[in-house]
Design a protein around this motif. Structure first.
Motif, short mmCIF file in Angstrom:
data_model
loop_
_atom_site.label_atom_id
_atom_site.label_comp_id
_atom_site.label_asym_id
_atom_site.label_seq_id
_atom_site.Cartn_x
_atom_site.Cartn_y
_atom_site.Cartn_z
N ARG A 159 -16.21 -44.62 31.57
CA ARG A 159 -15.18 -44.77 32.63
C ARG A 159 -15.52 -43.76 33.71
O ARG A 159 -14.99 -42.66 33.73
CB ARG A 159 -13.78 -44.53 32.02
CG ARG A 159 -12.63 -44.89 32.89
CD ARG A 159 -12.40 -43.95 34.07
NE ARG A 159 -11.60 -42.77 33.79
CZ ARG A 159 -11.78 -41.60 34.42
NH1 ARG A 159 -12.70 -41.44 35.34
NH2 ARG A 159 -11.01 -40.58 34.11
N THR A 252 -10.43 -44.14 28.13
CA THR A 252 -9.19 -43.61 27.55
C THR A 252 -9.13 -43.85 26.05
O THR A 252 -8.61 -43.02 25.30
CB THR A 252 -7.99 -44.23 28.29
OG1 THR A 252 -8.04 -43.73 29.64
CG2 THR A 252 -6.67 -43.86 27.67
N THR A 276 -7.09 -32.45 35.16
CA THR A 276 -6.29 -33.18 36.15
C THR A 276 -4.82 -32.78 36.02
O THR A 276 -4.14 -32.57 37.03
CB THR A 276 -6.45 -34.71 35.94
OG1 THR A 276 -7.84 -34.99 35.76
CG2 THR A 276 -5.93 -35.49 37.13
N ALA A 305 -1.32 -45.35 33.47
CA ALA A 305 -0.95 -44.57 32.28
C ALA A 305 -2.15 -44.48 31.35
O ALA A 305 -2.06 -44.72 30.16
CB ALA A 305 0.24 -45.23 31.58
N SER A 307 -5.88 -41.96 30.60
CA SER A 307 -6.06 -40.55 30.21
C SER A 307 -5.54 -39.62 31.29
O SER A 307 -4.88 -38.61 31.00
CB SER A 307 -7.54 -40.27 29.91
OG SER A 307 -8.34 -40.51 31.04
N ALA A 308 -5.80 -39.97 32.55
CA ALA A 308 -5.37 -39.07 33.63
C ALA A 308 -3.85 -39.11 33.78
O ALA A 308 -3.19 -38.07 33.88
CB ALA A 308 -6.06 -39.48 34.94
N GLY A 463 -5.79 -33.51 45.73
CA GLY A 463 -5.41 -33.25 44.34
C GLY A 463 -6.52 -33.72 43.43
O GLY A 463 -6.43 -34.79 42.83
N ASN A 465 -9.33 -32.57 40.33
CA ASN A 465 -9.49 -31.55 39.30
C ASN A 465 -10.56 -30.51 39.63
O ASN A 465 -10.70 -29.51 38.92
CB ASN A 465 -9.67 -32.15 37.90
CG ASN A 465 -10.75 -33.22 37.85
OD1 ASN A 465 -11.70 -33.18 38.61
ND2 ASN A 465 -10.59 -34.16 36.94
N1 NAI Z 1 -7.69 -36.88 41.18
C1 NAI Z 1 -8.29 -36.47 40.10
O1 NAI Z 1 -8.63 -35.29 39.94
C2 NAI Z 1 -8.59 -37.43 39.01
C3 NAI Z 1 -8.50 -38.77 39.22
N2 NAI Z 1 -8.78 -39.63 38.21
C4 NAI Z 1 -8.75 -41.03 38.53
O2 NAI Z 1 -7.70 -41.65 37.84
C5 NAI Z 1 -8.02 -43.02 37.67
C6 NAI Z 1 -7.59 -43.42 36.27
O3 NAI Z 1 -8.32 -42.75 35.29
P1 NAI Z 1 -7.97 -43.02 33.73
O4 NAI Z 1 -6.55 -42.71 33.49
O5 NAI Z 1 -8.93 -42.30 32.90
O6 NAI Z 1 -8.28 -44.57 33.67
P2 NAI Z 1 -7.68 -45.73 32.77
O7 NAI Z 1 -8.48 -46.93 33.06
O8 NAI Z 1 -7.55 -45.28 31.36
O9 NAI Z 1 -6.21 -45.90 33.33
C7 NAI Z 1 -5.84 -46.75 34.36
C8 NAI Z 1 -4.38 -47.08 34.19
O10 NAI Z 1 -3.97 -47.86 35.31
C9 NAI Z 1 -3.27 -49.02 34.84
N3 NAI Z 1 -3.43 -50.10 35.79
C10 NAI Z 1 -4.51 -50.88 35.99
N4 NAI Z 1 -4.24 -51.83 36.90
C11 NAI Z 1 -2.95 -51.65 37.26
C12 NAI Z 1 -2.08 -52.32 38.17
N5 NAI Z 1 -2.50 -53.38 38.87
N6 NAI Z 1 -0.82 -51.88 38.31
C13 NAI Z 1 -0.40 -50.81 37.60
N7 NAI Z 1 -1.17 -50.12 36.74
C14 NAI Z 1 -2.43 -50.54 36.58
C15 NAI Z 1 -3.91 -49.32 33.50
O11 NAI Z 1 -3.04 -50.12 32.71
C16 NAI Z 1 -4.08 -47.91 32.95
O12 NAI Z 1 -2.88 -47.47 32.37
C17 NAI Z 1 -9.50 -43.16 37.98
O13 NAI Z 1 -9.66 -43.75 39.25
C18 NAI Z 1 -10.00 -41.75 38.05
O14 NAI Z 1 -11.05 -41.60 38.99
C19 NAI Z 1 -9.08 -39.21 36.94
C20 NAI Z 1 -9.18 -37.89 36.69
C21 NAI Z 1 -9.00 -36.90 37.72
#
Ligand code: NAI
Ligand code: PYR
Ligand code: MG
Length: 599
Positions: A159, A252, A276, A305, A307-308, A463, A465
């Motif tokens: 991911r 995740t 994060t 919802a 990992s992040a 914001g 990490n």
């Molecule tokens: N700003 C930061 O420092 C960080 C940002 N991220 C970003 O967070 C994002 C998610 O990462 P993870 O949680 O690991 O990924 P993940 O794939 O496990 O989680 C994505 C979540 O979004 C939901 N989702 C997908 N499509 C959707 C929709 N149409 N409507 C509502 N919810 C929807 C999924 O059901 C899931 O719960 C990535 O883009 C990653 O780059 C992650 C870590 C740090």
């Protein structure tokens, strides 16, 4: 070649090639390099100027990324000088967003030959895990300096940012994160180890790409995955005692399992969950101070919802419990979560995966919300946090409703998905739709926004990490706690919120300016170390002495002020690596590394 010849060659490589045109005449003479280097004897600033000009002459960001990747291999000192002196410009080239583009095409842009004795990192297949000790030994031998790594960033590429399963191409992420460790927190680049677990990919595009560099198989089942990953982690732990392991961009489904199992067994943390969480809590503390309503009146809607999302929510809930003195149920009641199936409730008719069970609402009666819009009308949030990977999920309609729903308070809107092609909204849209009232932070930096009527310029928050993981890593590498607790991370978040300068606070900025990242990382690392010692999880006498001496009884986690804290901070700062300022210093350091007895 004889051993003596080998050693001389290595010395020339280490000192000579990297000093390049800055090498003094006597040294050119002594190393038999006279005539092999252009005549002019330069200083590092001149070299940096040339490198910057060459960087800027590239026409695309991907070309700039490639130029920097090569420079990192050829001349570490020059690379980090350039990065530190142009931090704001270069971070987006080595990190999000460009690193996302680079990962997508990693197998195509991979250079033909990395220079001798400059390993990029470790690529470990499932088969390699049967002889993992020898693979690690190969890495050790390949390094010019006989020193162990002190930190690794490890991914399985499943991911990568919000881009999905990129397999071996995800290697760009550990490389980029570790470059930030050295630049932002002064970890010695020679002691950083990027690792990709090349256990296969379920990305059909790559499986069918003739140039794909990784294993052409689907990913293994969970049992095989955990067994193989476990072998690698145990072997690293054995080979390099004290090594800090940062789990990064695991999907995740495995991110929680790995962290739960290893958290107290080896020194480690998961950046997407914990890093994060730290960084967003830091920005959120700043935001609620400016929101104009009591913190406990916040109604927080998460979109995403994974990992992040879970990591951030957990740390925000802890904040409301510990700092705002709410009971756990009251704190949890401030949060709602939407995933790809809609609002997460305990009666929406599906079986929730383990990590979502605690997020489910129980008080919705028969109400279910299938979309973000429906959830918005139902929850009427004051804060909207996007970790969904869905570009544009915060549409103009949603942003405008956030403005309308919050006539008294400034709405908090954090589109945190990376890279910017996955961000839930842009800064400009959030500003326009909220009449400039939004409290904003995004995962990937957006440009400043100039109000077309007033010409006032607004600076968006980032914001990401990157404000936390370098400091967590630095703190952990320095004091080596038995494990990394939630309260150590909490101290880092508090220190982040406190690290804003009076100017930054007055300008309403949620995070410190990126140019100050080294000072900020030092403060956060000092807060981490202090908290680790307070929790009796540090054994190293040095830190026990530095921190325990005169520690005030009423020490508040995350507060870096007062004489005591400045002492800890001072100690942290002296231990941070930085590129050599002058060729003379560089040569002394290089000679010391090659032959420590010469000093
Ligand atoms: N700003 C930061 O420092 C960080 C940002 N991220 C970003 O967070 C994002 C998610 O990462 P993870 O949680 O690991 O990924 P993940 O794939 O496990 O989680 C994505 C979540 O979004 C939901 N989702 C997908 N499509 C959707 C929709 N149409 N409507 C509502 N919810 C929807 C999924 O059901 C899931 O719960 C990535 O883009 C990653 O780059 C992650 C870590 C740090
Ligand atoms: C920033 C980061 O770690 C991510 O987007 O996954
Ligand atoms: Mg990540």
């Amino acid at each position: 070649m004889s051993e003596a010849g080998d050693s001389r060659r290595n010395s020339i490589e280490l000192i000579g090639a990297k000093a390049g045109t800055a090498m003094p005449a006597e040294m050119r003479q002594a190393l038999h390099l006279r005539g092999l280097i252009p005549t002019s004897i330069e200083n590092f600033s001149k070299q940096e100027l040339r490198a910057y000009q060459q960087l800027m002459s590239k026409s695309t960001n991907l070309e700039k990324y490639q130029f920097l990747a090569t420079l990192r291999c050829l001349n570490v000192n020059l690379f980090f000088r350039l990065l530190l002196n142009h931090f704001r410009d270069i971070v987006p080239l080595i990190y999000t967003p460009t690193v996302g583009e680079a990962c997508l095409s990693y197998s195509h842009i991979y250079p033909f030959l990395y220079p001798f004795r400059t390993s990029v990192g470790l690529f470990i297949t499932l088969d390699d895990t049967d002889c993992i000790d020898s693979v690690i030994e190969n890495y050790r031998r390949s390094m010019p300096d006989p020193i162990d790594p002190e930190i690794t960033v490890i991914t399985d590429g499943s991911r990568i940012l919000g881009l999905g399963d990129l397999g071996i191409n995800g290697m760009g992420i550990p490389i980029g994160k570790l470059q930030l460790y050295s630049a932002a927190a002064g970890l010695n680049p020679g002691r950083t180890l990027p690792i990709v677990l090349d256990f296969g990919t379920n990305n059909e595009r790559y499986l069918n790409d003739p140039l794909y560099l990784g294993t052409r198989e689907h990913r293994p089942d969970d049992k095989r995955f955990y067994e193989a990953a476990g072998r690698v982690i145990s072997a690293l732990h054995y080979a390099f005692p004290g090594l800090l392991i940062q789990f990064e961009d695991f999907s995740t489904e495995h991110a929680f399992g790995l962290l739960d199992y290893w958290r107290k067994r080896t020194l480690c943390f998961n950046d997407d969950i914990q890093g994060t969480g730290c960084v967003i809590l830091g920005g959120f503390i700043s935001a609620i101070e400016l929101a104009g309503i009591p913190p406990r009146d916040q109604r927080i809607l998460f979109v995403g919802a994974g990992s992040a999302g879970v990591g951030v929510a957990k740390q925000l809930v802890d904040y409301f419990i510990h700092e705002q003195k709410l009971s756990e149920p009251d704190a949890q009641a401030m949060f709602w979560f939407v995933d790809s199936h809609g609002l997460i409730t305990n009666n929406r008719g599906d079986t929730l995966p383990h990590h979502k069970v605690d997020l489910a609402r129980h008080d919705n009666g028969s109400t279910q919300c299938a979309t973000i819009e429906e959830a918005l009308e139902y929850v009427k949030p004051t804060a909207l946090i996007g970790l969904s990977t869905v570009h544009g999920a915060f549409s103009e309609r949603i942003l405008t409703r956030m403005h309308e729903l919050n006539p008294q308070a400034r709405p908090i809107i954090f589109p945190l998905s990376n890279p910017e092609t996955k961000a839930e909204c842009s800064f400009e849209d959030a500003m326009r739709c909220t009449n400039n009232r939004v409290l904003f932070a995004s995962g990937t930096a957006f440009p400043e926004y100039t109000d077309p009527e007033t010409c006032q310029v607004y600076v968006p928050g980032q914001g990401n990490n990157m404000y936390a993981f370098p400091a967590i890593g630095l703190g952990a590498v320095l004091c080596k706690p038995s494990w990394i607790t939630d309260t150590m991370l909490f101290a880092v978040s508090k220190a982040l919120a406190n690290s804003r300068s009076p100017d930054e606070k007055a300008a309403g900025e949620l995070y410190p300016r990126i140019e100050r990242i080294r000072d900020v990382s030092a403060e956060l690392a000092a807060a981490f170390v202090t908290q680790a010692v307070r929790e009796n999880l540090v054994k190293e006498k040095h830190w026990l002495d530095v921190v325990s001496a005169n520690m005030p009884e009423n020490m508040v986690p995350g507060h870096i002020d007062g004489l005591f804290s400045r002492r800890v901070l001072g100690e942290v700062k002296t231990l941070m690596w930085k590129p050599a300022a002058s060729v003379e210093q560089y040569i002394v350091e290089a000679i010391t590394t090659i032959n420590p007895d010469d000093t």
